[in-house]
Scaffold this motif. Structure first.
Motif, PDB file in Angstrom:
ATOM      1  N   VAL A  33      13.599 -61.167  27.018  1.00 37.85           N
ATOM      2  CA  VAL A  33      12.975 -60.757  25.754  1.00 37.85           C
ATOM      3  C   VAL A  33      12.704 -61.975  24.882  1.00 37.85           C
ATOM      4  CG1 VAL A  33      13.380 -59.523  23.582  1.00 37.85           C
ATOM      5  CG2 VAL A  33      13.936 -58.428  25.758  1.00 37.85           C
ATOM      6  N   TYR A  34      13.721 -62.793  24.690  1.00 39.19           N
ATOM      7  CA  TYR A  34      13.558 -63.964  23.823  1.00 39.19           C
ATOM      8  C   TYR A  34      12.527 -64.941  24.391  1.00 39.19           C
ATOM      9  CZ  TYR A  34      14.394 -68.395  21.541  1.00 39.19           C
ATOM     10  OH  TYR A  34      14.219 -69.572  20.875  1.00 39.19           O
ATOM     11  N   THR A  35      12.583 -65.182  25.706  1.00 34.80           N
ATOM     12  CA  THR A  35      11.654 -66.120  26.332  1.00 34.80           C
ATOM     13  C   THR A  35      10.219 -65.615  26.216  1.00 34.80           C
ATOM     14  OG1 THR A  35      13.371 -66.831  27.881  1.00 34.80           O
ATOM     15  CG2 THR A  35      11.104 -67.335  28.476  1.00 34.80           C
ATOM     16  N   ALA A  36      10.014 -64.320  26.352  1.00 32.55           N
ATOM     17  CA  ALA A  36       8.667 -63.760  26.226  1.00 32.55           C
ATOM     18  C   ALA A  36       8.103 -64.010  24.828  1.00 32.55           C
ATOM     19  CB  ALA A  36       8.689 -62.266  26.535  1.00 32.55           C
ATOM     20  N   PHE A  37       8.910 -63.755  23.806  1.00 32.92           N
ATOM     21  CA  PHE A  37       8.440 -64.002  22.443  1.00 32.92           C
ATOM     22  C   PHE A  37       8.226 -65.498  22.201  1.00 32.92           C
ATOM     23  CE2 PHE A  37      10.433 -59.789  21.388  1.00 32.92           C
ATOM     24  CZ  PHE A  37       9.243 -59.170  21.053  1.00 32.92           C
ATOM     25  N   ALA A  38       9.107 -66.331  22.750  1.00 31.56           N
ATOM     26  CA  ALA A  38       8.959 -67.777  22.583  1.00 31.56           C
ATOM     27  C   ALA A  38       7.667 -68.273  23.221  1.00 31.56           C
ATOM     28  CB  ALA A  38      10.164 -68.502  23.189  1.00 31.56           C
ATOM     29  N   ALA A  39       7.285 -67.659  24.341  1.00 29.52           N
ATOM     30  CA  ALA A  39       6.068 -68.084  25.029  1.00 29.52           C
ATOM     31  C   ALA A  39       4.814 -67.668  24.273  1.00 29.52           C
ATOM     32  CB  ALA A  39       6.044 -67.488  26.435  1.00 29.52           C
ATOM     33  N   TYR A  97      15.536 -57.304  18.973  1.00 33.00           N
ATOM     34  CA  TYR A  97      14.091 -57.570  18.937  1.00 33.00           C
ATOM     35  C   TYR A  97      13.644 -58.345  17.699  1.00 33.00           C
ATOM     36  CZ  TYR A  97      13.654 -54.138  22.762  1.00 33.00           C
ATOM     37  OH  TYR A  97      13.769 -53.452  23.955  1.00 33.00           O
ATOM     38  N   PRO A  98      13.939 -57.882  16.475  1.00 31.30           N
ATOM     39  CA  PRO A  98      13.462 -58.643  15.315  1.00 31.30           C
ATOM     40  C   PRO A  98      14.026 -60.057  15.256  1.00 31.30           C
ATOM     41  CG  PRO A  98      14.157 -56.441  14.660  1.00 31.30           C
ATOM     42  CD  PRO A  98      14.622 -56.645  16.065  1.00 31.30           C
ATOM     43  N   GLU A  99      15.276 -60.222  15.720  1.00 32.02           N
ATOM     44  CA  GLU A  99      15.880 -61.553  15.688  1.00 32.02           C
ATOM     45  C   GLU A  99      15.190 -62.485  16.681  1.00 32.02           C
ATOM     46  OE1 GLU A  99      17.809 -61.944  13.298  1.00 32.02           O
ATOM     47  OE2 GLU A  99      18.189 -59.836  12.863  1.00 32.02           O
ATOM     48  N   ALA A 100      14.894 -61.974  17.873  1.00 32.96           N
ATOM     49  CA  ALA A 100      14.198 -62.798  18.872  1.00 32.96           C
ATOM     50  C   ALA A 100      12.807 -63.178  18.387  1.00 32.96           C
ATOM     51  CB  ALA A 100      14.116 -62.043  20.200  1.00 32.96           C
ATOM     52  N   ILE A 101      12.122 -62.229  17.744  1.00 31.25           N
ATOM     53  CA  ILE A 101      10.790 -62.513  17.196  1.00 31.25           C
ATOM     54  C   ILE A 101      10.872 -63.612  16.149  1.00 31.25           C
ATOM     55  CG2 ILE A 101       8.900 -61.544  15.817  1.00 31.25           C
ATOM     56  CD1 ILE A 101       9.638 -58.794  17.156  1.00 31.25           C
ATOM     57  N   THR A 102      11.819 -63.484  15.231  1.00 26.76           N
ATOM     58  CA  THR A 102      11.964 -64.456  14.145  1.00 26.76           C
ATOM     59  C   THR A 102      12.350 -65.831  14.681  1.00 26.76           C
ATOM     60  OG1 THR A 102      12.644 -62.671  12.658  1.00 26.76           O
ATOM     61  CG2 THR A 102      13.160 -64.920  11.972  1.00 26.76           C
ATOM     62  N   LEU A 103      13.270 -65.865  15.648  1.00 25.60           N
ATOM     63  CA  LEU A 103      13.667 -67.141  16.237  1.00 25.60           C
ATOM     64  C   LEU A 103      12.505 -67.847  16.912  1.00 25.60           C
ATOM     65  CD1 LEU A 103      17.132 -66.146  17.750  1.00 25.60           C
ATOM     66  CD2 LEU A 103      16.750 -67.873  15.974  1.00 25.60           C
ATOM     67  N   ALA A 104      11.555 -67.062  17.421  1.00 25.08           N
ATOM     68  CA  ALA A 104      10.377 -67.644  18.084  1.00 25.08           C
ATOM     69  C   ALA A 104       9.290 -68.039  17.089  1.00 25.08           C
ATOM     70  CB  ALA A 104       9.813 -66.644  19.091  1.00 25.08           C
ATOM     71  N   GLY A 105       9.531 -67.824  15.804  1.00 23.61           N
ATOM     72  CA  GLY A 105       8.544 -68.186  14.788  1.00 23.61           C
ATOM     73  C   GLY A 105       7.629 -67.050  14.391  1.00 23.61           C
ATOM     74  N   GLY A 106       7.801 -65.881  15.034  1.00 26.65           N
ATOM     75  CA  GLY A 106       6.955 -64.744  14.723  1.00 26.65           C
ATOM     76  C   GLY A 106       7.451 -63.977  13.509  1.00 26.65           C
ATOM     77  N   ILE A 154       4.018 -67.381  32.689  1.00 25.98           N
ATOM     78  CA  ILE A 154       5.255 -67.559  33.449  1.00 25.98           C
ATOM     79  C   ILE A 154       5.548 -69.044  33.670  1.00 25.98           C
ATOM     80  CG2 ILE A 154       6.397 -67.100  35.642  1.00 25.98           C
ATOM     81  CD1 ILE A 154       6.196 -64.687  33.716  1.00 25.98           C
ATOM     82  N   LYS A 155       4.519 -69.838  33.898  1.00 27.05           N
ATOM     83  CA  LYS A 155       4.743 -71.274  34.068  1.00 27.05           C
ATOM     84  C   LYS A 155       5.295 -71.891  32.798  1.00 27.05           C
ATOM     85  CE  LYS A 155       2.474 -75.600  35.390  1.00 27.05           C
ATOM     86  NZ  LYS A 155       1.208 -76.249  35.821  1.00 27.05           N
ATOM     87  N   ALA A 156       4.711 -71.531  31.654  1.00 24.47           N
ATOM     88  CA  ALA A 156       5.197 -72.046  30.378  1.00 24.47           C
ATOM     89  C   ALA A 156       6.631 -71.576  30.117  1.00 24.47           C
ATOM     90  CB  ALA A 156       4.279 -71.604  29.246  1.00 24.47           C
ATOM     91  N   SER A 157       6.911 -70.326  30.453  1.00 24.01           N
ATOM     92  CA  SER A 157       8.251 -69.780  30.250  1.00 24.01           C
ATOM     93  C   SER A 157       9.262 -70.456  31.160  1.00 24.01           C
ATOM     94  CB  SER A 157       8.246 -68.270  30.508  1.00 24.01           C
ATOM     95  OG  SER A 157       7.364 -67.607  29.616  1.00 24.01           O
ATOM     96  N   THR A 158       8.844 -70.769  32.390  1.00 23.49           N
ATOM     97  CA  THR A 158       9.718 -71.491  33.320  1.00 23.49           C
ATOM     98  C   THR A 158      10.065 -72.863  32.767  1.00 23.49           C
ATOM     99  OG1 THR A 158       8.732 -70.313  35.197  1.00 23.49           O
ATOM    100  CG2 THR A 158       9.943 -72.347  35.679  1.00 23.49           C
ATOM    101  N   ASN A 159       9.080 -73.566  32.229  1.00 17.83           N
ATOM    102  CA  ASN A 159       9.344 -74.869  31.618  1.00 17.83           C
ATOM    103  C   ASN A 159      10.311 -74.731  30.444  1.00 17.83           C
ATOM    104  OD1 ASN A 159       7.604 -76.068  33.424  1.00 17.83           O
ATOM    105  ND2 ASN A 159       5.847 -76.033  32.027  1.00 17.83           N
TER     106      ASN A 159
END
Length: 315
Positions: free
Chosen positions: A19-25, A43-52, A172-177
Motif C-alpha cells: 500500500v505504502y509503496t504504491a502511493f509512494a510511486a 491509508y490516509p497515513e500512507a498517502i500523507t507520507l508519500a506527499g499526497g 513496478i520498476k520504479a517501485s522495485t528501485n
C-alpha cells in the motif's frame, strides 16, 4: 483472473508495505487521493507520507458503505491523481457488486485517474456476495491501476509479512528501485512460505470462510439484539461495523453501580473496555464516528461471550 507477467509484479514486506509503496510511486507532493470512508487507518497515513493529500468521501450504512459515481464526480478536482478502491472492505465488510466495480473503473478511465485497488480480502465473501477485480471487469483501467494484496488474510499468515503489488511495468520498476533502498527484499524464508500458500489448494480457505460466515451471522444477530445498536450483515472481510449512536448519551451502569455516559464512540469504547473487558475499535479511527469495528476472527465461544458482556453492560 488477471493475467500479468513477472515484470508487472513486486513482492513486498507485507500488504501494508505494498500500500505504502504504491502511493509512494504514484503521488507527487500535493496530489489528491480520493479515499472513501470508513477506511483502514493506514491509508490516509500512507498517502500523507508519500506527499499526497487524502480527500475523504463519506459513506454510511444507508449506502451500504459504498461510494457512488456522483460522489466521485463531486470530489474530483484538477489535482486528483488516485482513487483508492477497497472491496471487500475493512472495516465495513462491504462488497461492491460487479456492475458497480466496472462503473467505477470506467469512471477512472474517463477521468484519467489512477486506481489503487486493495484485494487482500478477495477470498473472504459470504452468501451471494462475490469478489470482483476491477482490471478484470474493466480491462481499459489496467494501464492506470495497481493491485495490492498479500498472504495475511486469505492464508492467515499475518506475521510472515509477504505482500505484492501488480501494475504497469514502469510503475513496478520504479517501485522495485524504491523498495531496494527501503527494505532491500522480503526475507527468503517468508517468500518460500508464501509460495507454498499461493500455489497450494484453497481447501483450508474454504473451511475458514465457512467458519467466518457462521461467526459473522452470530455476531450480526447478537449486535442487532442490543437496544441502540444496528448492524448491516457483513458481506466480506471479517468485521461487523455497527451503528452505535443509539448508545451515546445513555446511562451505562457498571458493576459497582457507577453510572457513566459516552458522548462519542471513543468514550463508549473506553467504557466497554474498562467495564466489560471487551475491546472494539471506535469509528473515529476509520473516519466515520458513531460506528465501531468488531472482528469475528476469533473463536465462537469468545465471540459470544464478548458480545454478551457488552449487551449485559448497556442493557
Amino acid at each position: 483472473g488477471f493475467a500479468c507477467e513477472p515484470a508487472n509484479v513486486l513482492v513486498t514486506c507485507g500488504g501494508k508495505h505494498a500500500v505504502y509503496t504504491a502511493f509512494a510511486a504514484l503521488c507527487d507532493p500535493g496530489d489528491e487521493v480520493l479515499c472513501p470512508a470508513p477506511y483502514w487507518t493506514t491509508y490516509p497515513e500512507a498517502i500523507t507520507l508519500a506527499g499526497g493529500v487524502p480527500v475523504i468521501i463519506d459513506t454510511d450504512a444507508e449506502s451500504g458503505f459504498q461510494v457512488t459515481i456522483a460522489q466521485l464526480d463531486a470530489a474530483k478536482t484538477d489535482k486528483t491523481k488516485v482513487l483508492l478502491f477497497v472491496s471487500p472492505d475493512n472495516p465495513s465488510g462491504a462488497v461492491y457488486p460487479p456492475e458497480a466495480v466496472k462503473a467505477i473503473g470506467d469512471w477512472a478511465v474517463a477521468n484519467s485517474v489512477w486506481v489503487i485497488t486493495d484485494e487482500i480480502y478477495e477470498h473472504l465473501t459470504y452468501g451471494a456476495h462475490e469478489f470482483s477485480s476491477m482490471p478484470v471487469l474493466c480491462p481499459d483501467v489496467a494501464d492506470q491501476c495497481i493491485i495490492v494484496n498479500g498472504v495475511a488474510k486469505t492464508y492467515a499468515m499475518t506475521g510472515w509479512r509477504v505482500g505484492w503489488m501488480i501494475g504497469p511495468a514502469d510503475v513496478i520498476k520504479a517501485s522495485t528501485n524504491f523498495q531496494s533502498h527501503a527494505t532491500s527484499n522480503v526475507t527468503n524464508v517468508a517468500q518460500r512460505a508464501a509460495i507454498a500458500a499461493v500455489s497450494g489448494s484453497l481447501d483450508d480457505v474454504v473451511m475458514m470462510r465457512k467458519a467466518f460466515a457462521r461467526r459473522a451471522a452470530t455476531m450480526h444477530q447478537m449486535l442487532n439484539a442490543i437496544d441502540g445498536v444496528t448492524c448491516l450483515e457483513p458481506q466480506g472481510a471479517f468485521y461487523c461495523y455497527p451503528d452505535m449512536t443509539g448508545l451515546l448519551g445513555k446511562d451505562i451502569r457498571s458493576a459497582d453501580g457507577t453510572v457513566k455516559v459516552a458522548n462519542t464512540t471513543i468514550e463508549l469504547a473506553d467504557i466497554i473496555l474498562e467495564d466489560a473487558k471487551v475491546a472494539f475499535v471506535p469509528g473515529e479511527a476509520f473516519g466515520l464516528p458513531g460506528y465501531g469495528r468488531f472482528s469475528f476472527a476469533l473463536g465462537d465461544e469468545d465471540l459470544v461471550e464478548g458480545i454478551q458482556r457488552i449487551a449485559d453492560l448497556v442493557s
